[in-house]
Design a protein around this motif. Structure first.
Motif, PDB file in Angstrom:
ATOM      1  N   GLN A 109      94.126 -33.344  -1.304  1.00  9.67           N
ATOM      2  CA  GLN A 109      95.465 -33.330  -0.721  1.00  9.67           C
ATOM      3  C   GLN A 109      96.510 -32.824  -1.723  1.00  9.67           C
ATOM      4  O   GLN A 109      97.356 -32.009  -1.396  1.00  9.67           O
ATOM      5  CB  GLN A 109      95.812 -34.743  -0.228  1.00  9.67           C
ATOM      6  CG  GLN A 109      96.939 -34.771   0.786  1.00  9.67           C
ATOM      7  CD  GLN A 109      96.662 -33.849   1.985  1.00  9.67           C
ATOM      8  OE1 GLN A 109      95.608 -33.931   2.602  1.00  9.67           O
ATOM      9  NE2 GLN A 109      97.580 -32.939   2.295  1.00  9.67           N
ATOM     10  N   MET A 110      96.339 -33.316  -2.963  1.00  5.19           N
ATOM     11  CA  MET A 110      97.298 -32.885  -3.986  1.00  5.19           C
ATOM     12  C   MET A 110      97.186 -31.380  -4.227  1.00  5.19           C
ATOM     13  O   MET A 110      98.191 -30.688  -4.399  1.00  5.19           O
ATOM     14  CB  MET A 110      97.056 -33.639  -5.299  1.00  5.19           C
ATOM     15  CG  MET A 110      97.610 -35.054  -5.248  1.00  5.19           C
ATOM     16  SD  MET A 110      97.551 -35.861  -6.860  1.00  5.19           S
ATOM     17  CE  MET A 110      95.986 -36.652  -6.804  1.00  5.19           C
ATOM     18  N   ALA A 111      95.927 -30.893  -4.226  1.00  9.09           N
ATOM     19  CA  ALA A 111      95.712 -29.453  -4.415  1.00  9.09           C
ATOM     20  C   ALA A 111      96.382 -28.671  -3.295  1.00  9.09           C
ATOM     21  O   ALA A 111      97.040 -27.653  -3.542  1.00  9.09           O
ATOM     22  CB  ALA A 111      94.216 -29.166  -4.462  1.00  9.09           C
TER      23      ALA A 111
ATOM     24  N   ALA B 297      79.528 -33.287  -5.641  1.00 12.39           N
ATOM     25  CA  ALA B 297      80.349 -34.131  -6.514  1.00 12.39           C
ATOM     26  C   ALA B 297      79.946 -35.592  -6.367  1.00 12.39           C
ATOM     27  O   ALA B 297      79.824 -36.319  -7.353  1.00 12.39           O
ATOM     28  CB  ALA B 297      81.824 -33.958  -6.165  1.00 12.39           C
TER      29      ALA B 297
ATOM     30  N   ALA C  90      92.444 -37.750  -2.114  1.00  9.98           N
ATOM     31  CA  ALA C  90      93.740 -37.587  -2.769  1.00  9.98           C
ATOM     32  C   ALA C  90      93.783 -36.281  -3.564  1.00  9.98           C
ATOM     33  O   ALA C  90      94.766 -35.532  -3.515  1.00  9.98           O
ATOM     34  CB  ALA C  90      93.996 -38.778  -3.704  1.00  9.98           C
ATOM     35  N   HIS C  91      92.669 -36.026  -4.240  1.00  9.33           N
ATOM     36  CA  HIS C  91      92.570 -34.825  -5.065  1.00  9.33           C
ATOM     37  C   HIS C  91      92.803 -33.570  -4.217  1.00  9.33           C
ATOM     38  O   HIS C  91      93.643 -32.737  -4.523  1.00  9.33           O
ATOM     39  CB  HIS C  91      91.181 -34.790  -5.707  1.00  9.33           C
ATOM     40  CG  HIS C  91      90.951 -33.613  -6.600  1.00  9.33           C
ATOM     41  ND1 HIS C  91      90.673 -33.769  -7.940  1.00  9.33           N
ATOM     42  CD2 HIS C  91      90.942 -32.280  -6.366  1.00  9.33           C
ATOM     43  CE1 HIS C  91      90.508 -32.579  -8.489  1.00  9.33           C
ATOM     44  NE2 HIS C  91      90.666 -31.648  -7.546  1.00  9.33           N
TER      45      HIS C  91
ATOM     46  N   THR D 156      88.235 -42.000  -1.497  1.00  6.93           N
ATOM     47  CA  THR D 156      89.707 -42.007  -1.548  1.00  6.93           C
ATOM     48  C   THR D 156      90.215 -41.042  -2.605  1.00  6.93           C
ATOM     49  O   THR D 156      91.150 -40.264  -2.388  1.00  6.93           O
ATOM     50  CB  THR D 156      90.231 -43.420  -1.898  1.00  6.93           C
ATOM     51  OG1 THR D 156      89.450 -44.369  -1.210  1.00  6.93           O
ATOM     52  CG2 THR D 156      91.692 -43.577  -1.561  1.00  6.93           C
ATOM     53  N   GLU D 157      89.572 -41.130  -3.781  1.00  6.29           N
ATOM     54  CA  GLU D 157      89.983 -40.296  -4.892  1.00  6.29           C
ATOM     55  C   GLU D 157      89.854 -38.812  -4.565  1.00  6.29           C
ATOM     56  O   GLU D 157      90.759 -38.014  -4.839  1.00  6.29           O
ATOM     57  CB  GLU D 157      89.127 -40.627  -6.116  1.00  6.29           C
ATOM     58  CG  GLU D 157      89.956 -41.202  -7.241  1.00  6.29           C
ATOM     59  CD  GLU D 157      89.128 -41.418  -8.481  1.00  6.29           C
ATOM     60  OE1 GLU D 157      87.994 -41.924  -8.344  1.00  6.29           O
ATOM     61  OE2 GLU D 157      89.596 -41.078  -9.569  1.00  6.29           O
ATOM     62  N   ILE D 158      88.699 -38.492  -3.941  1.00 12.20           N
ATOM     63  CA  ILE D 158      88.453 -37.079  -3.620  1.00 12.20           C
ATOM     64  C   ILE D 158      89.476 -36.595  -2.584  1.00 12.20           C
ATOM     65  O   ILE D 158      90.054 -35.502  -2.700  1.00 12.20           O
ATOM     66  CB  ILE D 158      87.009 -36.873  -3.106  1.00 12.20           C
ATOM     67  CG1 ILE D 158      86.022 -37.105  -4.250  1.00 12.20           C
ATOM     68  CG2 ILE D 158      86.834 -35.478  -2.518  1.00 12.20           C
ATOM     69  CD1 ILE D 158      84.564 -37.061  -3.848  1.00 12.20           C
TER      70      ILE D 158
ATOM     71  N   PHE E 106      87.349 -27.210  -5.365  1.00 15.41           N
ATOM     72  CA  PHE E 106      86.750 -28.511  -5.662  1.00 15.41           C
ATOM     73  C   PHE E 106      85.240 -28.369  -5.865  1.00 15.41           C
ATOM     74  O   PHE E 106      84.628 -29.111  -6.609  1.00 15.41           O
ATOM     75  CB  PHE E 106      87.023 -29.485  -4.520  1.00 15.41           C
ATOM     76  CG  PHE E 106      86.649 -30.886  -4.857  1.00 15.41           C
ATOM     77  CD1 PHE E 106      87.513 -31.687  -5.590  1.00 15.41           C
ATOM     78  CD2 PHE E 106      85.418 -31.423  -4.473  1.00 15.41           C
ATOM     79  CE1 PHE E 106      87.166 -32.983  -5.917  1.00 15.41           C
ATOM     80  CE2 PHE E 106      85.075 -32.717  -4.797  1.00 15.41           C
ATOM     81  CZ  PHE E 106      85.955 -33.495  -5.526  1.00 15.41           C
TER      82      PHE E 106
ATOM     83  N   ASP F  75      85.904 -45.914  -3.036  1.00 14.03           N
ATOM     84  CA  ASP F  75      86.895 -45.526  -4.044  1.00 14.03           C
ATOM     85  C   ASP F  75      86.820 -44.035  -4.317  1.00 14.03           C
ATOM     86  O   ASP F  75      87.833 -43.335  -4.354  1.00 14.03           O
ATOM     87  CB  ASP F  75      86.646 -46.279  -5.356  1.00 14.03           C
ATOM     88  CG  ASP F  75      87.126 -47.716  -5.259  1.00 14.03           C
ATOM     89  OD1 ASP F  75      87.655 -48.079  -4.187  1.00 14.03           O
ATOM     90  OD2 ASP F  75      86.977 -48.462  -6.236  1.00 14.03           O
TER      91      ASP F  75
END
Lengths: 886, 118
Positions: free
Chosen positions: A30-32, A60, A27-28, A23-25, A54, A20
């Motif tokens: 990618q959004m950046a 992290a 997505a993070h 995936t979150e990282i 990041f 999880d």
């Protein structure tokens, strides 16, 4: 609470959480990137910026884990997984490390179990710390001197104020004193006569039935016996209805009044090496008082009375009783706590073993530490990468410690199995005369000890490598990644120190072992005074019709005829060189009587005494005892002729101070007239191999009829098995009810008496060998590693014209320098510490130069061999290949 | 000028996250991080990655909850929202930080004056 549960759950659902998060990282990031690109940044630049923004991905993750889980449980699980993976990756290393640590732990645990049984665990009686052994003289003085006379004992027991109660057993029992005729089979049993209160005093209750009652403890009272659990199971199929019934013992019906619990083992505590089968009452009456000193005594102190204060009272009371008009032997009670009496003698030996095992364990730790250091150097790069990815130094140190602890715990598991086998093997060693050995087992204490030891050693051998984890200087370590591994001079020094320590410990161990081995050989080399080789003995008691309290003339004649018959038959057997009979074998039971030069008067305390042997003609040559002057007994020395006596050299010297002893008269034995010295024989070590002979005298069984037991001693070319069957066959017509017995060679007898010494020597030799192997492995590992490190240097030197021989010598010299330093330290420590084992040495001085030089030579040879292999490999290096290898 | 950015005090990030969620409604991690950066005027040294440790901590304490959803650009992301318990907590935290800031301000102001008089 809720948080804790959530964290606990998290520790278990690790992988899903981890996914999880990933995936979150992703997505993070990618959004950046999307954001940056939409603002017109170049996609590749956008990615770099986004990642920089990041921060460390690994960091992290690590923070997330820490926040999410129970940090220690989570990290531990991770460290363990990681350690397991590392171990799997290097199976050879793992197996080797676990194996040596397991051997060390097994040795330590086994020795600890022995130690805890013999020294720490209380005796298996109720309130054992209040039990005291009451002897009449120190143990060196022979049984007659150590024991108490019945009325003296009773008088002491009634009048003292220190003891709640005192009990006794008959100390002159001998293995095979009783014969049981059951189910058509005759069997010789070990029976012990005890006072009525013996078992109650120890706090031992019969598991069925009862103890002895008053009538049974009278002289000629109703015959009764308490069976040991073992005999009850073995011969009577654990029949509970046996109690109250009679069994035919020594040809008369004896009532079985009870069965003792399995937990009670008389032999293990009081008489190592003997298995007591049954117990009969010993009457404390005038009749037994006439027998002289017979009682071994155990007392139970009143609460609050120390053994010292009891001793003070006993000394005074003993003098008081001795001076009384009642005729009897002196009583000079000497008190020892029972536990100390049982295992005190072995204490120095056991402590030596304990030290040895500690040394072995330290060598194991040094060895593993060294191996891990070498491996740690090779893993420097791995650590550098991991710390670059955000793992802190503390984390890496913890990781290294986890690995070493895991190794140690695996070793503990294997070691415990080995120790279990070891303790079982020890407990099965009935041939060793060591008290309580049969009750040695792995118990909870030993297991706790093992686990503590494993954790301790894991930390100890893991500590040095752990502290060598690189200190955050990531760039430095990574830069050097081109060289196979980086190694600081500090590193190499530590490894050398460890090897020197190994060699030092090993040489201390070798010196101690060497001294004990040499002592052992000296003991075996002792002039026994008899020749055990090719001699064997078997117990053959007389048929019951010859056993009479009062010997009439015809009874004596019948007895003599019986002995003539036995000896005649045995002597005619093929292979027999000599045959004779004795009442008790050397190194077995002993008794002393007075002996005085006829016409001399002695002060009361200086009346000479000597060990008594009642023998037949032929015993002296059969045992291989040298006749120095005069003759052996013959068939013609009978009650009709002048009493004859054979004495040993010590008696001759003691009574006549070097004057001619042969033909003189002495007052000794049960005779109304003085007896004539007909022979002088060599001294026999009768008590122990390590102990001088003392005075000895021999009577012939035709004149002295006090024969508590009868041993047939043969000197023969046949082995014991063949001897047993042919002698049995020959004697069966004389005694159809003869129980089945085996011949025992006198060598076995001697063997058994040195068994405690042998036990220690074997164990120590095993430890020393193990230590030597470990130390040589340590040398080998360090030298071959340092050679490997210097491959390039060696290549250059060879390219510049250094000869392979010179190189080889250089490396060998380095090895021997390490060995020499280790030896110097070891020799120094040995010289200081061998004094501690002086009590265990025999015929060897603690600073014995042969042992010291031998150890030095052995150690240097082993070191040279361990250094030679890598040296040779180095000298075969092809300079071109070495220089290219980058 | 990265040197002049403020390091984050222990515990301050958690409050910022709660406040952001209370003010803006459900948000994903990136959104929260961007919002904090914007509001702080880029004065805070924030490794965006650290926000996830804060999020999991707040979740475990029951102050926020998370749900998978799709972002504006149709990317799969986790959306966090504040719970009633979280709002209570935020109220306490805000009061605490206000008091602390006030006290800090007074203490520091008095020191400057003393220095000035000396």
């Amino acid at each position: 609470m809720r948080e804790f549960l959530a964290r606990l759950l998290a520790a278990f659902h690790r992988s899903r959480r981890e996914q999880d998060l990933d995936t979150e990282i992703a997505a993070h990031v990618q959004m950046a990137i999307d954001d940056l690109v939409s603002r017109g940044v170049d996609p590749r630049e956008a990615r770099r910026l986004a990642l920089a923004k990041f921060g460390g991905v690994e960091a992290a993750r690590e923070q997330h884990r820490e926040a999410r889980g129970i940090p220690w449980a989570d990290r531990l699980a991770q460290d363990l997984r990681y350690a397991l993976r590392t171990m799997r990756r290097e199976p050879a290393f793992t197996v080797f490390a676990v194996a040596i640590a397991a051997l060390g732990i097994a040795a330590a645990t086994t020795v600890f179990s022995v130690l805890s049984t013999l020294l720490l665990r209380p005796l298996p009686f109720s309130q054992p710390d209040r039990l005291v052994w009451v002897a009449n003289a120190p143990p060196e003085d022979g049984l007659s001197a150590q024991t108490l006379q019945v009325f003296r004992f009773l008088s002491f027991r009634n009048r003292n104020h220190s003891f709640a109660d005192m009990a006794a057993y008959f100390a002159f029992y001998e293995a095979g004193d009783s014969t049981l005729n059951w189910n058509g089979r005759m069997e010789r049993l070990n029976a012990l006569p005890v006072s009525q209160n013996f078992f109650p005093l120890l706090g031992v209750k019969p598991e069925i039935g009862r103890g002895f009652n008053n009538q049974e403890c009278q002289w000629n009272g109703p015959k009764a016996a308490l069976l040991s659990h073992g005999l009850w199971v073995r011969r009577f199929a654990s029949d509970p209805h046996l109690v109250g019934r009679t069994i035919p013992l020594d040809n008369s019906p004896v009532t079985v009044v009870g069965v003792l619990p399995a937990s009670f083992d008389f032999g293990a505590v009081f008489a190592p090496g003997i298995q007591m089968d049954l117990y009969v009452p010993f009457p404390l009456t005038g009749e037994t008082d006439h027998w002289g000193n017979t009682l071994a005594v155990v007392g139970r102190l009143k609460p609050g009375i120390t053994s010292q204060s009891a001793q003070a009272e006993a000394a005074v009371l003993g003098q008081l009783i001795t001076r009384e008009p009642h005729r009897g032997n002196d009583i000079t009670p000497q008190l020892t706590p029972l536990k100390q009496h049982v295992s005190g003698r072995l204490r120095p030996a056991l402590l030596t073993l304990a030290f040895a095992v500690v040394a072995v364990m330290l060598i194991v730790c040094a060895n593993l530490s060294n191996l891990l250091l070498v491996r740690g150097a090779a893993r420097q790069k791995e650590f550098a990468i991991r710390s670059a990815l955000g793992a802190g130094r503390a984390r890496l140190v913890r990781q290294v410690l986890t690995e070493s602890l895991l190794l140690a715990l695996f070793a503990a598991a294997v070691g415990t199995c080995l120790a279990w086998l070891g303790t079982r093997a020890l407990a099965g060693l009935t041939a060793f005369n060591i008290p309580l050995l049969t009750s040695v087992r792995l118990d909870g204490t030993a297991l706790a000890f093992t686990i503590a030891l494993a954790v301790f050693s894991g930390v100890v051998f893991g500590l040095a490598p752990a502290l060598h984890v690189p200190r955050g200087d990531v760039g430095e370590a990574l830069k050097e990644q081109g060289r196979a591994a980086t190694d600081s001079p500090h590193h190499g020094l530590l490894r050398s120190v460890l090897v020197v320590a190994e060699i030092a410990f090993a040489s201390v161990l070798l010196v101690g072992t060497g001294l004990l081995i040499r002592s052992f050989l000296r003991v075996l080399d002792v002039n026994l005074g008899f020749q055990p080789a090719r001699a064997a003995a078997m117990r053959i008691d007389m048929p019951s019709q010859f056993l009479r309290e009062n010997m009439t003339k015809t009874a004596v004649a019948r007895r003599d005829a019986y002995f003539n018959d036995v000896l005649g038959r045995v002597r005619s057997l093929p292979g027999t060189e000599a045959a004779g009979i004795i009442d008790s074998l050397p190194l077995g039971r002993n008794r002393t009587w007075g002996i005085a030069a006829h016409g001399m008067t002695y002060k009361p305390n200086e009346y000479p005494e000597a060990f008594v042997h009642v023998v037949s003609d032929g015993y002296i040559p059969a045992a291989g005892i040298r006749i120095i002057e005069g003759r052996d007994f013959t068939e013609r020395d009978t009650t009709e002729t002048e009493p004859a006596i054979v004495i040993n050299e010590t008696v001759a010297r003691h009574l006549w101070h070097g004057e001619e002893a042969l033909g003189r008269q002495v007052d000794a034995g049960p005779f109304k007239t003085p007896c004539r010295v007909v022979g002088i024989v060599s001294d026999v070590r009768h008590l122990a191999l390590e102990q001088g002979s003392g005075s000895e005298m021999y009577f012939t069984l035709r004149q002295v009829h006090d024969l508590p037991s009868i041993y047939l001693v043969l000197r023969s070319r046949l082995d014991t098995a063949a001897l047993t069957s042919s002698v049995r066959h020959t004697l069966l017509p004389l005694d159809p009810e003869m129980p089945r017995e085996q011949f025992e060679s006198l060598e076995q007898l001697v063997d058994r008496s040195v068994s405690p010494r042998r036990f220690i020597v074997y164990l120590l030799a095993g430890f020393a060998a193990f230590a030597l192997i470990l130390a040589s492995l340590g040398i080998y590992a360090v030298i071959s590693y340092s050679v490997g490190q210097r491959k390039q240097e060696i290549g250059i030197r060879m390219a510049l014209g250094a000869s392979p021989g010179a190189l080889q010598n250089g490396i060998l010299g380095e090895t021997l320098r390490l060995a020499a330093i280790g030896l110097a330290v070891g020799a120094f420590v040995s010289a200081a510490s061998t004094q501690l084992i002086q009590g265990l040495l025999y015929g060897v001085r603690p600073e014995d130069p042969v042992t010291f030089l031998g150890v030095v030579a052995l150690m240097l040879a082993v070191a040279a061999l361990a250094g030679y292999l890598p040296a040779r490999r180095a000298s075969l290096t092809d300079p071109m290949i070495a220089l290219r290898a980058e | 000028m990265p040197e002049s950015k403020l390091g984050l005090l222990q515990g301050t990030l958690d409050v910022m996250v709660l406040q952001t969620l209370a003010a803006m409604g459900p948000q994903h991690g990136y959104g929260i991080a961007r919002r904090i950066e914007q509001v702080s005027g880029d004065e805070i040294l924030l490794n965006q990655g650290t926000i996830y440790a804060s999020l999991v901590r707040l979740q475990q304490r029951g102050w926020i909850r998370a749900k998978w959803g799709a972002s504006e650009n149709k990317r799969k992301a986790r959306f966090y929202s504040i719970t009633p318990k979280g709002r209570v907590r935020l109220g306490q935290d805000v009061a605490y930080w206000r008091r602390l800031a006030g006290v800090m301000g007074r203490v520091l102001a008095s020191r400057v004056q003393e220095n000035g008089n000396a």
